[in-house]
Design a protein around this motif. Structure first.
Motif, PDB file in Angstrom:
ATOM      1  N   MET A   1       0.827  -1.214   0.000  1.00  0.00           N
ATOM      2  CA  MET A   1       0.000   0.000   0.000  1.00  0.00           C
ATOM      3  C   MET A   1       0.857   1.259   0.000  1.00  0.00           C
ATOM      4  O   MET A   1       0.504   2.254  -0.635  1.00  0.00           O
ATOM      5  CB  MET A   1      -0.959  -0.019   1.201  1.00  0.00           C
ATOM      6  N   ASP A   2       1.992   1.232   0.692  1.00  0.00           N
ATOM      7  CA  ASP A   2       2.897   2.382   0.658  1.00  0.00           C
ATOM      8  C   ASP A   2       3.368   2.673  -0.761  1.00  0.00           C
ATOM      9  O   ASP A   2       3.546   3.828  -1.152  1.00  0.00           O
ATOM     10  CB  ASP A   2       4.111   2.133   1.557  1.00  0.00           C
ATOM     11  N   ARG A   3       3.548   1.612  -1.522  1.00  0.00           N
ATOM     12  CA  ARG A   3       4.059   1.791  -2.884  1.00  0.00           C
ATOM     13  C   ARG A   3       2.965   2.175  -3.875  1.00  0.00           C
ATOM     14  O   ARG A   3       3.175   3.011  -4.757  1.00  0.00           O
ATOM     15  CB  ARG A   3       4.740   0.513  -3.340  1.00  0.00           C
ATOM     16  N   HIS A   4       1.782   1.574  -3.750  1.00  0.00           N
ATOM     17  CA  HIS A   4       0.769   1.711  -4.797  1.00  0.00           C
ATOM     18  C   HIS A   4      -0.439   2.572  -4.411  1.00  0.00           C
ATOM     19  O   HIS A   4      -1.204   2.962  -5.284  1.00  0.00           O
ATOM     20  CB  HIS A   4       0.263   0.324  -5.216  1.00  0.00           C
ATOM     21  N   TYR A   5      -0.627   2.842  -3.123  1.00  0.00           N
ATOM     22  CA  TYR A   5      -1.811   3.602  -2.708  1.00  0.00           C
ATOM     23  C   TYR A   5      -1.685   5.071  -3.090  1.00  0.00           C
ATOM     24  O   TYR A   5      -0.607   5.664  -3.017  1.00  0.00           O
ATOM     25  CB  TYR A   5      -2.016   3.483  -1.197  1.00  0.00           C
ATOM     26  N   HIS A   6      -2.794   5.653  -3.485  1.00  0.00           N
ATOM     27  CA  HIS A   6      -2.852   7.104  -3.648  1.00  0.00           C
ATOM     28  C   HIS A   6      -4.271   7.568  -3.289  1.00  0.00           C
ATOM     29  O   HIS A   6      -5.225   6.792  -3.325  1.00  0.00           O
ATOM     30  CB  HIS A   6      -2.484   7.519  -5.076  1.00  0.00           C
ATOM     31  N   ARG A   7      -4.398   8.801  -2.909  1.00  0.00           N
ATOM     32  CA  ARG A   7      -5.702   9.344  -2.540  1.00  0.00           C
ATOM     33  C   ARG A   7      -6.644   9.327  -3.740  1.00  0.00           C
ATOM     34  O   ARG A   7      -6.219   9.419  -4.889  1.00  0.00           O
ATOM     35  CB  ARG A   7      -5.551  10.785  -2.031  1.00  0.00           C
ATOM     36  N   ASP A   8      -7.925   9.215  -3.447  1.00  0.00           N
ATOM     37  CA  ASP A   8      -8.960   9.213  -4.489  1.00  0.00           C
ATOM     38  C   ASP A   8      -8.824   8.029  -5.442  1.00  0.00           C
ATOM     39  O   ASP A   8      -9.059   8.147  -6.648  1.00  0.00           O
ATOM     40  CB  ASP A   8      -8.947  10.530  -5.280  1.00  0.00           C
ATOM     41  N   MET A   9      -8.421   6.872  -4.921  1.00  0.00           N
ATOM     42  CA  MET A   9      -8.408   5.658  -5.733  1.00  0.00           C
ATOM     43  C   MET A   9      -9.831   5.289  -6.125  1.00  0.00           C
ATOM     44  O   MET A   9     -10.763   5.447  -5.335  1.00  0.00           O
ATOM     45  CB  MET A   9      -7.807   4.477  -4.954  1.00  0.00           C
ATOM     46  N   THR A  10     -10.007   4.800  -7.333  1.00  0.00           N
ATOM     47  CA  THR A  10     -11.300   4.270  -7.737  1.00  0.00           C
ATOM     48  C   THR A  10     -11.479   2.902  -7.102  1.00  0.00           C
ATOM     49  O   THR A  10     -10.515   2.288  -6.613  1.00  0.00           O
ATOM     50  CB  THR A  10     -11.398   4.145  -9.255  1.00  0.00           C
ATOM     51  N   LEU A  11     -12.699   2.393  -7.127  1.00  0.00           N
ATOM     52  CA  LEU A  11     -12.965   1.082  -6.551  1.00  0.00           C
ATOM     53  C   LEU A  11     -12.170   0.001  -7.279  1.00  0.00           C
ATOM     54  O   LEU A  11     -11.623  -0.910  -6.641  1.00  0.00           O
ATOM     55  CB  LEU A  11     -14.466   0.779  -6.614  1.00  0.00           C
ATOM     56  N   GLU A  12     -12.084   0.106  -8.602  1.00  0.00           N
ATOM     57  CA  GLU A  12     -11.345  -0.890  -9.374  1.00  0.00           C
ATOM     58  C   GLU A  12      -9.866  -0.876  -8.994  1.00  0.00           C
ATOM     59  O   GLU A  12      -9.237  -1.932  -8.834  1.00  0.00           O
ATOM     60  CB  GLU A  12     -11.497  -0.616 -10.877  1.00  0.00           C
ATOM     61  N   GLU A  13      -9.291   0.317  -8.822  1.00  0.00           N
ATOM     62  CA  GLU A  13      -7.888   0.420  -8.416  1.00  0.00           C
ATOM     63  C   GLU A  13      -7.675  -0.139  -7.018  1.00  0.00           C
ATOM     64  O   GLU A  13      -6.669  -0.809  -6.745  1.00  0.00           O
ATOM     65  CB  GLU A  13      -7.438   1.883  -8.468  1.00  0.00           C
TER      66      GLU A  13
END
Length: 204
Positions: free
Chosen positions: A142-154
């Motif tokens: 999650m530290d690597r791939h998470y970003h704010r305002d992710m869509t549900l699919e992401e």
């Protein structure tokens, strides 16, 4: 080898948990639901000693329902998180519960939120969090791939990456996972992920 993790996306919050009930070297069941629905817009994912986890989460659920019954309005997610923290803090000085909690909710005024509450009654509002042995790997992903305002699919794609990493890294990895969501439509189960032998990871 418990694994509970969650994240906040654009208009929703996800909580994910393994479904294994394990004691020492024994697996008692593989369909244990560790994410409790507190009310229509709140989810509580918990890890820890099985007895403490079940007893404490049921206690919180009934008290949240009692507050709504007495006052005619539900607790906000922040209020429910602070109530939970207060109960853990009180128990800490008497007969502590060995339970760690991720509380996710959706409020019309503030949108989705996620609260991290550990067994010593620390409370933090977070965008992503994890408990258990799986947290070493899910937090890294999650530290690597998470970003704010992710869509549900992401978000679901990221959850799948975390599950794959947990399964490949842990010596004794839980085979099955449940994914639950809370958004403006309410709290509900979204997907289940079964062991590779039972079904493909992305298949529903």
């Amino acid at each position: 080898m418990e694994c509970v993790f969650g994240l906040v996306g654009k208009g929703f919050a996800l909580v994910v948990s393994d479904t294994s009930a394990v004691h020492s070297i024994l697996v008692h069941k593989s369909d244990e639901d560790k994410i409790m629905k507190l009310d229509d817009y709140k989810l509580m994912g918990a890890s820890g000693e099985a007895g403490d986890r079940v007893q404490f989460t049921e206690y919180i659920q009934k008290n949240v329902a009692l507050y709504q019954y007495r006052n005619g309005i539900p607790l906000t997610t922040a209020a429910a998180a602070n109530f939970t923290r207060g109960e853990l803090a009180t128990a800490l000085r008497k007969n502590p519960y060995t339970v760690n909690i991720l509380l996710a909710g959706y409020d019309k005024e503030t949108g989705p939120s996620l609260y991290y509450i550990d067994y010593i009654a620390s409370l933090h509002k977070v965008d992503k969090a994890a408990f258990g042995y799986g947290s070493y790997f899910s937090l890294a992903m999650m530290d690597r791939h998470y970003h704010r305002d992710m869509t549900l699919e992401e978000a679901v794609e990221l959850v799948d990456k975390c599950i794959i990493e947990i399964r490949s890294r842990l010596v004794v990895a839980p085979p099955n996972f449940v994914i639950k969501i809370v958004d403006e439509g309410g709290a509900r189960e979204l997907h289940r992920r079964y062991s590779i032998g039972d079904a493909p990871l992305a298949a529903e």
